[in-house]
Design an enzyme around this catalytic site. Sequence first.
Site, mmCIF file in Angstrom:
data_model
loop_
_atom_site.group_PDB
_atom_site.id
_atom_site.type_symbol
_atom_site.label_atom_id
_atom_site.label_comp_id
_atom_site.label_asym_id
_atom_site.label_seq_id
_atom_site.Cartn_x
_atom_site.Cartn_y
_atom_site.Cartn_z
ATOM 1 C CG HIS A 1 -0.338 7.035 -1.873
ATOM 2 N ND1 HIS A 1 -1.008 7.329 -3.035
ATOM 3 C CD2 HIS A 1 0.516 6.030 -2.173
ATOM 4 C CE1 HIS A 1 -0.574 6.524 -3.999
ATOM 5 N NE2 HIS A 1 0.351 5.736 -3.500
ATOM 6 C CG ASP B 1 -4.755 5.300 2.588
ATOM 7 O OD1 ASP B 1 -4.890 4.073 2.426
ATOM 8 O OD2 ASP B 1 -3.969 5.997 1.909
ATOM 9 C CD GLN C 1 1.164 0.194 1.855
ATOM 10 O OE1 GLN C 1 1.584 -0.916 2.168
ATOM 11 N NE2 GLN C 1 1.218 0.636 0.614
ATOM 12 C CB CYS D 1 2.528 7.820 -4.778
ATOM 13 S SG CYS D 1 2.575 7.055 -6.383
#
Lengths: 149, 390
Positions: free
Chosen positions: B105, B183, B186, B347
């Site tokens: 992202h 990250d 999600q 993104c």
Amino acid sequence: MFEELNDLYQQVIMDHSKKPHNFGTLAGANCCARGQNPLCGDQMQIFLKTEDNIVRDLRWEGDGCAIFKASSSMMTDSLKGKTRGEITQLFDEFHAMITTGEIAPNNHLGKLEVLSGVNRFPARVKCALLGWRAAMSALEGDHQPVSTE
Amino acid sequence: MHGHPLIYLDNAATSQKPQVVIDALTQFYRCDNANVHRGIHELSNRASAAFEKTRERAARFINASHSDEIIFTRGTTESINLLANAWGNQTVKAGDVILLTEMEHHSNIVPWQLLARRTGAKLAFLPVNGDEGLLDLSRLEDSLTSNVRLLAFTHISNALGTINPLVELCEKARKRGILTFVDAAQSAGHRRLDVQELGCDFLALSGHKMCAPTGIGLLYGRLELLDDMEPWQGGGDMISSVDFHESTWNKVPHKFEAGTPNIADTIALHAAMDYLDAVGRDRIAQHDSEIGAYAFEELERLGKVRLFGPRNQRAGLVSFLLHNIHAHDVVTFADRQGVALRGGHHCTQPLMKKLGVSSTSRASFYFYNTTEEVDRLIEVLRGIQKFFGE
């Protein structure tokens, strides 16, 4: 299923989006500009040949949604042979129609009025204006890529 | 929505909020509102206790070994910016490499670009193998060179639905003494996360994608790493003492939380974590996997569609393009039938460029979505194809 979209996606708009007019590059162009919609990644390039303050010819290329392609295609049809002054006036009329829904009496929009439905779809206003913003930028000789953001 | 029942398939952007979370917010403002870590009065004590209890709850949620390893932020983006500044500025030197993947992202690319600009470091990217959306792991060993300082990657791709092999990536990096950042934007609300088992050094998540309000998220970091890091924002609460010309810092994690924090949303995050564990994160992961696979198969059966991401072991989202119909048109049409999709580059512009597309349509699911809703999506997409003469 999509009766209420028939107004936005009229046959003439679908035709232009599938077979856009004046599509491609233009040899001998003396004004050009890029446009992009950062939100969705749509991008285009426009090439104009001007002479004595009149747009003699123009072409464009790019990829994006049906509204963007149809609007850009129809715009190129309507700008051919017009002076800068006439184009500025037409842009103002088109901009008002797309953003506020207002269509002035004695306007010069002609066939462009089929795009008036865009006004009811705020998320699509940028799509209809991208080609126009690039054309205006090319005419103003501003070679920074235009952005709808 | 437009005269149809809403089918909300934009959960990768943000989830809907359960009543218990909304209640936690209003309860705080109605009965417990005060600033934290400052007051001697009872109301402030109550707010401080609830705020710090969320830190403990968050540590349990990802099985951090200590609640001091949880730093509250506005979300994943701010967490990554914090890391790139507080860790990056003092650790990363010219010629060093931050290794990312091609499916990141923008929030896990741009902060590192800014760090690279400040320090003269370089970015490198593990490649994605095309539409199938898998990382080319054969390139991993060669990419983990001696000048790599950090391997930063997404657990689940928001644009492809790929679930990356977190344990393997962290282990290979660790063996070379390279730190890892995950990250988990999600994944955190969709499956169990155990930072000790995964062996990552840093991890970030956003509350709003997992039933909590917007504006609250966190950065997890191993305590000894956080201890060595400098603050990135100055202000109240992050100091131990302040003189006219010099200050000393508060201890971790407060060193990284300058100013009055987002108290109410933090407390509501506690409620969201309780809620998700009551539903059961294993059950959510199972549901994701089933509904994701079902949607992928049904889209394939629909035909005239280009699908992105792996066929097997995918997350609960599908990214696709209908032949000759732009994603924005698809989203406008679906919206008119009450189906909320996302259309665009998600993104992930570098990934889109790599795949040779400007945008895709995306349907992203959560535990409250059903296969009947997927059937309705397919029915609507069939209608769109018909309208466009495809």
